[in-house]
Design a protein around this motif. Structure first.
Motif, PDB file in Angstrom:
ATOM      1  N   ILE A  22      -1.987 -24.138  -7.088  1.00 45.47           N
ATOM      2  CA  ILE A  22      -3.184 -23.342  -6.207  1.00 45.47           C
ATOM      3  C   ILE A  22      -3.847 -24.536  -5.591  1.00 45.47           C
ATOM      4  O   ILE A  22      -4.236 -25.480  -6.131  1.00 45.47           O
ATOM      5  N   SER A  23      -3.805 -24.210  -4.340  1.00 41.52           N
ATOM      6  CA  SER A  23      -4.473 -25.240  -3.320  1.00 41.52           C
ATOM      7  C   SER A  23      -5.785 -24.686  -2.859  1.00 41.52           C
ATOM      8  O   SER A  23      -5.787 -23.584  -2.485  1.00 41.52           O
ATOM      9  N   SER A  24      -6.844 -25.528  -2.196  1.00 38.59           N
ATOM     10  CA  SER A  24      -7.962 -25.076  -1.834  1.00 38.59           C
ATOM     11  C   SER A  24      -8.619 -24.110  -2.542  1.00 38.59           C
ATOM     12  O   SER A  24      -8.759 -22.768  -1.933  1.00 38.59           O
ATOM     13  N   SER A  25      -8.860 -24.103  -3.852  1.00 40.82           N
ATOM     14  CA  SER A  25      -9.236 -23.044  -4.716  1.00 40.82           C
ATOM     15  C   SER A  25     -10.390 -22.297  -4.106  1.00 40.82           C
ATOM     16  O   SER A  25     -11.298 -23.001  -3.698  1.00 40.82           O
ATOM     17  N   GLN A  26     -10.643 -21.009  -4.594  1.00 45.51           N
ATOM     18  CA  GLN A  26     -11.677 -20.315  -4.202  1.00 45.51           C
ATOM     19  C   GLN A  26     -12.193 -19.552  -5.495  1.00 45.51           C
ATOM     20  O   GLN A  26     -11.529 -19.343  -6.514  1.00 45.51           O
ATOM     21  N   THR A  27     -13.434 -19.167  -5.410  1.00 46.10           N
ATOM     22  CA  THR A  27     -13.999 -18.527  -6.674  1.00 46.10           C
ATOM     23  C   THR A  27     -13.233 -17.469  -7.052  1.00 46.10           C
ATOM     24  O   THR A  27     -13.243 -17.033  -8.262  1.00 46.10           O
ATOM     25  N   THR A  28     -12.618 -16.599  -5.995  1.00 45.82           N
ATOM     26  CA  THR A  28     -11.939 -15.441  -6.603  1.00 45.82           C
ATOM     27  C   THR A  28     -10.539 -15.805  -7.036  1.00 45.82           C
ATOM     28  O   THR A  28      -9.923 -14.965  -7.671  1.00 45.82           O
ATOM     29  N   ASP A  29     -10.383 -17.183  -7.292  1.00 41.97           N
ATOM     30  CA  ASP A  29      -9.168 -17.328  -7.982  1.00 41.97           C
ATOM     31  C   ASP A  29      -9.530 -17.459  -9.495  1.00 41.97           C
ATOM     32  O   ASP A  29      -8.665 -17.694 -10.160  1.00 41.97           O
ATOM     33  N   SER A  30     -10.730 -17.476  -9.878  1.00 45.80           N
ATOM     34  CA  SER A  30     -11.219 -17.280 -11.323  1.00 45.80           C
ATOM     35  C   SER A  30     -10.427 -16.264 -12.041  1.00 45.80           C
ATOM     36  O   SER A  30     -10.047 -15.238 -11.517  1.00 45.80           O
ATOM     37  N   GLY A  31     -10.125 -16.658 -13.264  1.00 45.23           N
ATOM     38  CA  GLY A  31      -9.407 -15.801 -14.136  1.00 45.23           C
ATOM     39  C   GLY A  31      -8.543 -16.322 -15.137  1.00 45.23           C
ATOM     40  O   GLY A  31      -8.403 -17.559 -15.212  1.00 45.23           O
ATOM     41  N   VAL A  32      -7.538 -15.569 -15.657  1.00 46.67           N
ATOM     42  CA  VAL A  32      -6.660 -16.149 -16.531  1.00 46.67           C
ATOM     43  C   VAL A  32      -5.375 -16.039 -15.867  1.00 46.67           C
ATOM     44  O   VAL A  32      -5.046 -14.819 -15.436  1.00 46.67           O
ATOM     45  N   TYR A  33      -4.554 -16.986 -15.937  1.00 45.97           N
ATOM     46  CA  TYR A  33      -3.058 -17.031 -15.251  1.00 45.97           C
ATOM     47  C   TYR A  33      -2.083 -17.167 -16.276  1.00 45.97           C
ATOM     48  O   TYR A  33      -2.327 -17.798 -17.387  1.00 45.97           O
ATOM     49  N   PHE A  34      -1.302 -15.956 -16.503  1.00 41.88           N
ATOM     50  CA  PHE A  34      -0.328 -15.872 -17.349  1.00 41.88           C
ATOM     51  C   PHE A  34       0.899 -16.047 -16.839  1.00 41.88           C
ATOM     52  O   PHE A  34       1.491 -15.735 -15.913  1.00 41.88           O
ATOM     53  N   CYS A  35       2.027 -16.803 -17.725  1.00 38.65           N
ATOM     54  CA  CYS A  35       3.373 -17.066 -17.433  1.00 38.65           C
ATOM     55  C   CYS A  35       4.215 -16.047 -18.344  1.00 38.65           C
ATOM     56  O   CYS A  35       3.651 -16.201 -19.771  1.00 38.65           O
ATOM     57  N   ALA A  36       4.992 -15.285 -17.877  1.00 37.14           N
ATOM     58  CA  ALA A  36       5.924 -14.516 -18.824  1.00 37.14           C
ATOM     59  C   ALA A  36       7.525 -14.734 -18.589  1.00 37.14           C
ATOM     60  O   ALA A  36       7.613 -14.775 -17.396  1.00 37.14           O
TER      61      ALA A  36
END
Lengths: 111, 111
Positions: free
Chosen positions: A74-88
Motif C-alpha cells: 500500500i503506497s501513500s496510505s490514506q485514512t480510508t485504507d484503514s480496516g482489516v486485510y485478509f489473505c485467502a
C-alpha cells in the motif's frame, strides 16, 4: 490442513506512509485472493493473484507461489485504507474451490 | 458489474428461534458458499454447494444448519435453533470456479 499466516497482525501508519503486508501459506494452492474488510464489515476483493504481480492504483500485490508467500503493498496510505486485510488461499476440495483465510492484518491509518 | 446480494443486512433473533439468511448469487455462477466470521476473528468456511447438493461442509456446519437453492436464483442458509454462539457475520459467495465473489454479509445477533 493448510496454514495461512499473516504479518504483522497490527499496523499503525501516518497518512502518506507506505506499507507491506505479508501472507505465508504452508502448502501449494490453486490461487490466492486479497480482501479489505471495511468498518462496516464488507469484504472488498482487492486482488486475485495466483502468481506474479498486479497493480491497482496505490495498491499492488505479488505472489511467489513456489516460495508460498504473497505480499500486498500500500503506497501513500490514506485514512480510508484503514480496516482489516485478509489473505485467502484457494484449495480444490470436494469438487469445488474453497477459500482458507488468514487471521488478517488490522491497519490503522492516522491523519 | 454483477454482485452477490444478501438480505437482510442485519438480523436480531432470540435464542432458540429459526433464522433464514438469504442470498442471490451472480446469475451464471455454478458454485455457492456460506462463510462465517465471529466478531474479531477470521472468516471461516461453512459449506459449499454445487449441482443442487452440498459438495463439502466444515465441522461447524452441524445438524442445526441447512442450505437450499429453492428456486434457481436464491441460496439460503437456515439455522434451526439459534444459539448465542451463532452470533456472527455470515457471508454468501458464488463462483464459476474461481475467484469467489462475496456478498456484503448478514450480521446475525442472537440474544
Amino acid at each position: 490442513g493448510i496454514q495461512v499466516e499473516q504479518s504483522p497482525p497490527d499496523l499503525i501508519l501516518q497518512e502518506g506512509a507506505n506499507s507491506t503486508l505479508r501472507c505465508n501459506f504452508s502448502d501449494s494452492v490453486n490461487n490466492l485472493q486479497w480482501f479489505h474488510q471495511n468498518p462496516w464489515g464488507q469484504l472488498i476483493n482487492l486482488f486475485y493473484i495466483p502468481s506474479g504481480t498486479k497493480q491497482n492504483g496505490r495498491l499492488s500485490a505479488t505472489t511467489v507461489a513456489t516460495e508460498r508467500y504473497s505480499l500486498l503493498y500500500i503506497s501513500s496510505s490514506q485514512t480510508t485504507d484503514s480496516g482489516v486485510y485478509f489473505c485467502a488461499v484457494e484449495l480444490y476440495q470436494g469438487g469445488s474451490e474453497k477459500l482458507v483465510f488468514g487471521k488478517g492484518t488490522k491497519l490503522t491509518v492516522n491523519p | 458489474e454483477p454482485e452477490v446480494t444478501q438480505t437482510p443486512s442485519h438480523q436480531v433473533t432470540q435464542m432458540g428461534q429459526e433464522v433464514i439468511l438469504r442470498c442471490v448469487p451472480i446469475s451464471n455462477h455454478l458454485y455457492f458458499y456460506w462463510y462465517r466470521q465471529i466478531l474479531g476473528q477470521k472468516v471461516e468456511f461453512l459449506v459449499s454447494f454445487y449441482n443442487n447438493e452440498i459438495s463439502e461442509k466444515s465441522e461447524i456446519f452441524d445438524d442445526q444448519f441447512s442450505v437450499e437453492r429453492p428456486d434457481g436464483s436464491n441460496f439460503t442458509l437456515k439455522i434451526r435453533s439459534t444459539k448465542l454462539e451463532d452470533s456472527a457475520m455470515y457471508f454468501c459467495a458464488s463462483s464459476r470456479g474461481s475467484p469467489l465473489h462475496f456478498g456484503n454479509g448478514t450480521r446475525l445477533t442472537v440474544t
